[in-house]
Write a protein that holds these residues in place. Structure first.
Motif, short mmCIF file in Angstrom:
data_model
loop_
_atom_site.label_atom_id
_atom_site.label_comp_id
_atom_site.label_asym_id
_atom_site.label_seq_id
_atom_site.Cartn_x
_atom_site.Cartn_y
_atom_site.Cartn_z
N TRP A 1 0.83 -1.21 0.00
CA TRP A 1 0.00 0.00 0.00
C TRP A 1 0.86 1.26 0.00
O TRP A 1 0.59 2.21 -0.73
N VAL A 2 1.89 1.24 0.82
CA VAL A 2 2.76 2.42 0.90
C VAL A 2 3.46 2.65 -0.42
O VAL A 2 3.53 3.78 -0.94
N GLY A 3 4.03 1.59 -1.03
CA GLY A 3 4.72 1.75 -2.29
C GLY A 3 3.80 2.16 -3.43
O GLY A 3 4.18 2.93 -4.31
N GLN A 4 2.58 1.66 -3.40
CA GLN A 4 1.64 1.96 -4.47
C GLN A 4 1.24 3.43 -4.47
O GLN A 4 0.93 3.99 -5.53
N HIS A 5 1.20 4.07 -3.32
CA HIS A 5 0.79 5.47 -3.24
C HIS A 5 1.96 6.41 -2.97
O HIS A 5 1.90 7.58 -3.37
N LEU A 6 3.00 5.93 -2.32
CA LEU A 6 4.07 6.84 -1.92
C LEU A 6 4.94 7.24 -3.10
O LEU A 6 5.27 8.41 -3.27
N TRP A 7 5.29 6.31 -3.97
CA TRP A 7 6.15 6.65 -5.11
C TRP A 7 5.46 7.56 -6.12
O TRP A 7 6.06 8.52 -6.60
N PRO A 8 4.18 7.33 -6.46
CA PRO A 8 3.50 8.34 -7.28
C PRO A 8 3.40 9.70 -6.59
O PRO A 8 3.48 10.74 -7.25
N LEU A 9 3.26 9.69 -5.26
CA LEU A 9 3.19 10.95 -4.53
C LEU A 9 4.49 11.74 -4.65
O LEU A 9 4.47 12.96 -4.80
N PHE A 10 5.62 11.04 -4.61
CA PHE A 10 6.91 11.72 -4.75
C PHE A 10 7.02 12.41 -6.12
O PHE A 10 7.47 13.54 -6.23
N ARG A 11 6.59 11.72 -7.17
CA ARG A 11 6.67 12.31 -8.50
C ARG A 11 5.72 13.50 -8.64
O ARG A 11 6.10 14.54 -9.17
N ILE A 12 4.49 13.35 -8.16
CA ILE A 12 3.51 14.42 -8.30
C ILE A 12 3.89 15.61 -7.43
O ILE A 12 3.80 16.77 -7.87
N ALA A 13 4.33 15.37 -6.20
CA ALA A 13 4.71 16.48 -5.32
C ALA A 13 5.93 17.22 -5.85
O ALA A 13 6.00 18.46 -5.76
N SER A 14 6.89 16.51 -6.43
CA SER A 14 8.06 17.16 -7.01
C SER A 14 7.66 18.02 -8.20
O SER A 14 8.20 19.13 -8.38
N PHE A 15 6.72 17.54 -9.00
CA PHE A 15 6.25 18.32 -10.15
C PHE A 15 5.54 19.59 -9.70
O PHE A 15 5.78 20.68 -10.23
N LEU A 16 4.67 19.49 -8.70
CA LEU A 16 3.95 20.66 -8.21
C LEU A 16 4.87 21.63 -7.48
O LEU A 16 4.56 22.82 -7.39
N MET A 17 5.98 21.15 -6.97
CA MET A 17 6.91 22.02 -6.25
C MET A 17 7.69 22.92 -7.20
O MET A 17 8.11 24.02 -6.83
N VAL A 18 7.86 22.50 -8.46
CA VAL A 18 8.73 23.20 -9.40
C VAL A 18 7.96 24.06 -10.39
O VAL A 18 8.43 25.15 -10.77
N ILE A 19 6.80 23.61 -10.84
CA ILE A 19 6.11 24.29 -11.94
C ILE A 19 5.66 25.69 -11.52
O ILE A 19 5.47 25.96 -10.34
N PRO A 20 5.50 26.59 -12.49
CA PRO A 20 4.97 27.92 -12.17
C PRO A 20 3.52 27.83 -11.69
O PRO A 20 2.87 26.78 -11.77
N ILE A 21 3.02 28.95 -11.18
CA ILE A 21 1.66 29.11 -10.66
C ILE A 21 1.46 28.29 -9.39
O ILE A 21 1.27 28.84 -8.31
N PHE A 22 1.56 26.96 -9.48
CA PHE A 22 1.32 26.11 -8.31
C PHE A 22 2.56 26.01 -7.43
O PHE A 22 2.43 25.81 -6.22
N GLY A 23 3.74 26.14 -8.00
CA GLY A 23 4.97 25.98 -7.23
C GLY A 23 5.56 27.27 -6.72
O GLY A 23 6.69 27.26 -6.22
N THR A 24 4.86 28.38 -6.83
CA THR A 24 5.38 29.67 -6.38
C THR A 24 5.07 29.89 -4.91
O THR A 24 4.35 29.10 -4.27
N GLN A 25 5.59 30.99 -4.39
CA GLN A 25 5.35 31.33 -2.99
C GLN A 25 3.92 31.79 -2.74
O GLN A 25 3.51 31.89 -1.59
N LEU A 26 3.18 32.09 -3.81
CA LEU A 26 1.79 32.52 -3.64
C LEU A 26 0.88 31.38 -3.19
O LEU A 26 -0.19 31.63 -2.63
N PRO B 1 0.42 28.30 -0.70
CA PRO B 1 1.01 27.73 0.52
C PRO B 1 1.42 26.27 0.34
O PRO B 1 0.86 25.54 -0.50
N ALA B 2 2.39 25.86 1.13
CA ALA B 2 2.89 24.48 1.04
C ALA B 2 1.80 23.47 1.39
O ALA B 2 1.75 22.38 0.82
N ARG B 3 0.92 23.82 2.32
CA ARG B 3 -0.15 22.90 2.69
C ARG B 3 -1.12 22.68 1.53
O ARG B 3 -1.62 21.57 1.33
N VAL B 4 -1.36 23.74 0.76
CA VAL B 4 -2.26 23.59 -0.40
C VAL B 4 -1.61 22.69 -1.44
O VAL B 4 -2.27 21.82 -2.03
#
Length: 259
Positions: free
Chosen positions: A14-39, A41-44
């Motif tokens: 269960w952890v591997g099935q959800h955790l590894w996709p989460l790492f890829r998606i969270a890394s993508f959202l952390m870098v891209i414009p609009i969603f990855g900016t300081q505007l 919040p990290a919780r969002v």
């Protein structure tokens, strides 16, 4: 004590099935414009990443059964982060292209000193670059570019399934060479305005040689600024075609990166 149905293998699955996709998606959202900016919040961003993971997991190929505490699990985790950051960097280059073009034009026409704080990145940029950033952000959202970006990103789970193999050396080199594309495209976009201002500067240089008593700094600076603003106004009519071309090239590059 856990029930017999919930053993360590099932929990690890269960952890591997959800955790590894989460790492890829969270890394993508952390870098891209609009969603990855300081505007945003990290919780969002974290909540959005969790929601996307829950939606995406049933649609992706099965995750390999690997022990969560093994060395292979660490390699897979790093590969997912690299894929997410790489695809996000390809999209970020589209924004930085227009920022660099705006700074080139502003420096040539004398607006380099007029800077303001970019609330998205927290750094000082030229006013013209900030105007370009706001313009492409509105165009990107109005043309549903964010939906296309997420669609291309989700395709990476099929073309680059979760495993020990990721971008590889070829993909990393493609990302490195993408920086040259960013500067070349910015120069091509800023070249008409820069050339127009350069012609004005050359003209005032000839006038100064003909009449040395003329104060070139008092007269040439405002006229060069006016011609620069006029060139920006003329070039703004072709802003949308430039954006469409560069956005299409960006999405095509994101697809090539997954091959």
């Amino acid at each position: 004590m856990l029930p017999t149905e919930l053993g360590a293998d099932l929990i690890g699955q269960w952890v591997g099935q959800h955790l590894w996709p989460l790492f890829r998606i969270a890394s993508f959202l952390m870098v891209i414009p609009i969603f990855g900016t300081q505007l945003v919040p990290a919780r969002v961003r974290l909540g959005l990443a969790l929601l996307m993971t829950i939606i995406v997991v049933p649609m992706i190929p099965p995750v390999p059964q690997i022990d969560a505490l093994s060395a292979d699990a660490v390699v897979i985790t790093l590969q997912q982060i690299l894929i997410g950051v790489g695809l996000g960097f390809a999209l970020t280059a589209l924004w930085q292209l227009f920022v660099i073009a705006g700074q080139m034009i502003a420096m040539q026409m004398g607006l380099g000193f007029a800077s303001m704080v970019d609330p998205a990145n927290g750094v000082n940029v030229a006013v013209l670059a900030q105007i370009y950033t706001i313009t492409i952000t509105l165009l990107f959202l109005a043309m549903n570019g964010h939906l296309v970006a997420f669609e291309v990103f989700i395709e990476s789970f099929r073309t680059l399934p979760i495993g020990l193999e990721g971008l590889g050396q070829a993909g990393v080199w493609q990302l490195a060479h993408r920086i040259s594309w960013m500067f070349v495209s910015a120069m091509l976009m800023a070249l008409p305005a820069v050339t127009a201002v350069l012609i004005v500067s050359i003209s005032f240089g000839v006038m100064t040689r003909a009449a040395p008593q003329m104060n070139i700094f008092a007269l040439g600076f405002p006229i060069g600024l006016i011609f620069g603003l006029f060139a920006i106004w003329v070039l703004h009519a072709n802003f949308l075609p430039h954006f469409e071309v560069y956005a299409r090239q960006t999405f095509d590059f994101m697809r090539e990166l997954q091959r």
